[in-house]
Design a protein around this motif. Structure first.
Motif, mmCIF file in Angstrom:
data_model
loop_
_atom_site.group_PDB
_atom_site.id
_atom_site.type_symbol
_atom_site.label_atom_id
_atom_site.label_comp_id
_atom_site.label_asym_id
_atom_site.label_seq_id
_atom_site.Cartn_x
_atom_site.Cartn_y
_atom_site.Cartn_z
ATOM 1 N N ALA A 133 0.840 9.173 -10.628
ATOM 2 C CA ALA A 133 1.291 10.480 -10.150
ATOM 3 C C ALA A 133 2.059 10.229 -8.857
ATOM 4 C CB ALA A 133 0.111 11.405 -9.892
ATOM 5 N N ILE A 134 3.194 10.894 -8.713
ATOM 6 C CA ILE A 134 3.963 10.828 -7.464
ATOM 7 C C ILE A 134 3.775 12.152 -6.741
ATOM 8 C CG2 ILE A 134 6.253 10.735 -6.425
ATOM 9 C CD1 ILE A 134 7.187 9.050 -8.766
ATOM 10 N N LEU A 135 3.439 12.061 -5.468
ATOM 11 C CA LEU A 135 3.333 13.249 -4.627
ATOM 12 C C LEU A 135 4.436 13.179 -3.579
ATOM 13 C CD1 LEU A 135 1.841 15.823 -3.793
ATOM 14 C CD2 LEU A 135 0.361 14.388 -2.370
ATOM 15 N N PRO A 136 5.479 14.027 -3.703
ATOM 16 C CA PRO A 136 6.526 14.047 -2.672
ATOM 17 C C PRO A 136 5.945 14.556 -1.359
ATOM 18 C CG PRO A 136 7.213 15.228 -4.663
ATOM 19 C CD PRO A 136 5.743 14.975 -4.781
ATOM 20 N N VAL A 137 6.284 13.899 -0.259
ATOM 21 C CA VAL A 137 5.789 14.317 1.051
ATOM 22 C C VAL A 137 6.963 14.384 2.026
ATOM 23 C CG1 VAL A 137 3.441 13.469 0.742
ATOM 24 C CG2 VAL A 137 5.163 11.925 1.652
ATOM 25 N N SER A 138 6.832 15.275 3.002
ATOM 26 C CA SER A 138 7.871 15.401 4.020
ATOM 27 C C SER A 138 7.218 15.502 5.394
ATOM 28 C CB SER A 138 8.756 16.622 3.744
ATOM 29 O OG SER A 138 7.982 17.798 3.725
ATOM 30 N N ALA A 139 7.994 15.220 6.420
ATOM 31 C CA ALA A 139 7.477 15.234 7.793
ATOM 32 C C ALA A 139 7.128 16.655 8.212
ATOM 33 C CB ALA A 139 8.534 14.644 8.729
ATOM 34 N N PRO A 140 6.181 16.850 9.095
ATOM 35 C CA PRO A 140 5.390 15.794 9.721
ATOM 36 C C PRO A 140 4.324 15.274 8.753
ATOM 37 C CG PRO A 140 4.634 17.914 10.513
ATOM 38 C CD PRO A 140 5.814 18.180 9.606
ATOM 39 N N PHE A 141 4.120 13.968 8.750
ATOM 40 C CA PHE A 141 3.177 13.354 7.834
ATOM 41 C C PHE A 141 1.778 13.453 8.413
ATOM 42 C CE2 PHE A 141 7.258 11.203 7.206
ATOM 43 C CZ PHE A 141 7.476 11.552 5.895
ATOM 44 N N ASP A 142 0.968 14.309 7.808
ATOM 45 C CA ASP A 142 -0.395 14.501 8.283
ATOM 46 C C ASP A 142 -1.322 14.535 7.083
ATOM 47 O OD1 ASP A 142 -2.503 14.922 10.024
ATOM 48 O OD2 ASP A 142 -2.269 17.101 9.971
ATOM 49 N N PRO A 143 -2.104 13.518 6.847
ATOM 50 C CA PRO A 143 -2.276 12.360 7.710
ATOM 51 C C PRO A 143 -1.089 11.414 7.606
ATOM 52 C CG PRO A 143 -3.559 12.064 5.712
ATOM 53 C CD PRO A 143 -2.948 13.438 5.641
ATOM 54 N N LEU B 60 -4.888 10.298 -12.499
ATOM 55 C CA LEU B 60 -3.843 9.295 -12.293
ATOM 56 C C LEU B 60 -3.866 8.874 -10.831
ATOM 57 C CD1 LEU B 60 -0.824 10.911 -14.187
ATOM 58 C CD2 LEU B 60 -2.007 8.788 -14.826
ATOM 59 N N PRO B 61 -3.651 7.573 -10.563
ATOM 60 C CA PRO B 61 -3.525 7.156 -9.160
ATOM 61 C C PRO B 61 -2.271 7.776 -8.548
ATOM 62 C CG PRO B 61 -2.999 5.332 -10.640
ATOM 63 C CD PRO B 61 -3.473 6.469 -11.495
ATOM 64 N N ILE B 62 -2.386 8.205 -7.298
ATOM 65 C CA ILE B 62 -1.267 8.865 -6.609
ATOM 66 C C ILE B 62 -0.542 7.868 -5.708
ATOM 67 C CG2 ILE B 62 -0.649 10.548 -4.816
ATOM 68 C CD1 ILE B 62 -2.864 12.345 -5.846
ATOM 69 N N VAL B 63 0.779 7.941 -5.749
ATOM 70 C CA VAL B 63 1.616 7.267 -4.763
ATOM 71 C C VAL B 63 2.429 8.368 -4.081
ATOM 72 C CG1 VAL B 63 3.423 6.735 -6.456
ATOM 73 C CG2 VAL B 63 3.319 5.448 -4.329
ATOM 74 N N ARG B 64 2.383 8.393 -2.756
ATOM 75 C CA ARG B 64 3.141 9.388 -1.987
ATOM 76 C C ARG B 64 4.515 8.815 -1.675
ATOM 77 N NH1 ARG B 64 -0.516 13.029 1.644
ATOM 78 N NH2 ARG B 64 -2.410 13.063 0.399
ATOM 79 N N VAL B 65 5.559 9.626 -1.895
ATOM 80 C CA VAL B 65 6.936 9.182 -1.654
ATOM 81 C C VAL B 65 7.611 10.170 -0.723
ATOM 82 C CG1 VAL B 65 9.173 8.709 -2.728
ATOM 83 C CG2 VAL B 65 7.077 8.012 -3.894
ATOM 84 N N PRO B 66 8.159 9.693 0.410
ATOM 85 C CA PRO B 66 8.853 10.587 1.339
ATOM 86 C C PRO B 66 10.142 11.122 0.729
ATOM 87 C CG PRO B 66 9.070 8.311 2.052
ATOM 88 C CD PRO B 66 8.150 8.309 0.866
ATOM 89 N N ILE B 67 10.422 12.385 1.009
ATOM 90 C CA ILE B 67 11.631 13.022 0.476
ATOM 91 C C ILE B 67 12.550 13.478 1.605
ATOM 92 C CG2 ILE B 67 10.669 13.696 -1.743
ATOM 93 C CD1 ILE B 67 10.162 16.485 -0.542
ATOM 94 N N GLU B 68 12.507 12.734 2.706
ATOM 95 C CA GLU B 68 13.357 13.044 3.851
ATOM 96 C C GLU B 68 14.812 12.750 3.529
ATOM 97 O OE1 GLU B 68 11.983 14.304 6.885
ATOM 98 O OE2 GLU B 68 10.373 14.494 5.429
ATOM 99 N N ASN B 69 15.735 13.442 4.200
ATOM 100 C CA ASN B 69 17.157 13.118 4.059
ATOM 101 C C ASN B 69 17.380 11.683 4.492
ATOM 102 O OD1 ASN B 69 17.892 15.629 3.110
ATOM 103 N ND2 ASN B 69 18.308 16.441 5.155
ATOM 104 N N GLY B 70 18.148 10.957 3.715
ATOM 105 C CA GLY B 70 18.456 9.579 4.039
ATOM 106 C C GLY B 70 17.474 8.568 3.482
ATOM 107 N N VAL B 71 16.337 9.027 2.954
ATOM 108 C CA VAL B 71 15.378 8.097 2.366
ATOM 109 C C VAL B 71 15.787 7.848 0.915
ATOM 110 C CG1 VAL B 71 12.974 7.797 1.629
ATOM 111 C CG2 VAL B 71 13.476 8.805 3.857
ATOM 112 N N HIS B 72 15.969 6.595 0.573
ATOM 113 C CA HIS B 72 16.281 6.225 -0.806
ATOM 114 C C HIS B 72 14.952 6.232 -1.559
ATOM 115 C CE1 HIS B 72 17.446 3.851 -4.268
ATOM 116 N NE2 HIS B 72 18.721 3.957 -3.889
ATOM 117 N N MET B 73 14.701 7.290 -2.337
ATOM 118 C CA MET B 73 13.390 7.512 -2.937
ATOM 119 C C MET B 73 12.978 6.408 -3.892
ATOM 120 S SD MET B 73 13.470 11.626 -3.334
ATOM 121 C CE MET B 73 15.035 12.225 -2.753
#
Length: 152
Positions: A98-108, A125-138
């Motif tokens: 499972a992918i969980l999109p995350v954005s700043a501020p990252f807490d935790p 499903l095991p989760i992997v968090r992926v940042p979705i900030e501008n400029g981040v190559h996902m």
């Protein structure tokens, strides 16, 4: 006998040899993350495809979590603010993560260890968090977080 299916809110994709269920609240960027990863993988010459966007039918078959697209939205993906587009799909895929999109501020700041997404199938499903900030190559972030898991 057809296994029972549970319809969930999310987007299912295949990147290389791995299946991902992108999850999270409405508006977080599930479709954007999926489209960015599919496009980047294809540009690199790797296999990538959409299974379903927005709604995903999940079932357990041969002890694996299988994702399918409801017929009414097959081949469609939402590009928020621009409309609905057609995209190459696969009819079904095994879901590995499972992918969980995350954005700043990252807490935790760091994700919990062994984080899992419980599914209505009685599995998770095991989760992997992926940042979705501008400029981040996902896709690059996903490949760094899951080395050797994509099959490319």
């Amino acid at each position: 006998m057809t296994p029972p299916r549970h319809n969930v809110h999310g987007t299912a994709i295949v990147l290389g040899t791995a299946g991902f269920l992108v999850t999270g609240p409405s508006g977080i960027g599930k479709s954007r993350l999926a489209l960015a990863c599919i496009s980047a993988a294809r540009q690199m010459g790797h296999f990538a495809a959409l299974v379903a966007d927005d709604r995903v039918d999940l079932s357990i078959e041969q002890d694996q979590i299988i994702a399918r697209c409801p017929a009414s939205i097959e081949g469609l993906i939402e590009i928020r603010g621009a409309g609905i587009a057609r995209l190459e799909t696969v009819p079904a895929a095994v879901m590995d993560w499972a992918i969980l999109p995350v954005s700043a501020p990252f807490d935790p700041r760091m994700p919990p260890e062994n984080e899992e997404l419980p599914l209505p199938l009685g599995r998770s499903l095991p989760i992997v968090r992926v940042p979705i900030e501008n400029g981040v190559h996902m896709l690059a972030a996903l490949r760094a977080l899951l080395p050797e898991k994509l099959g490319f």
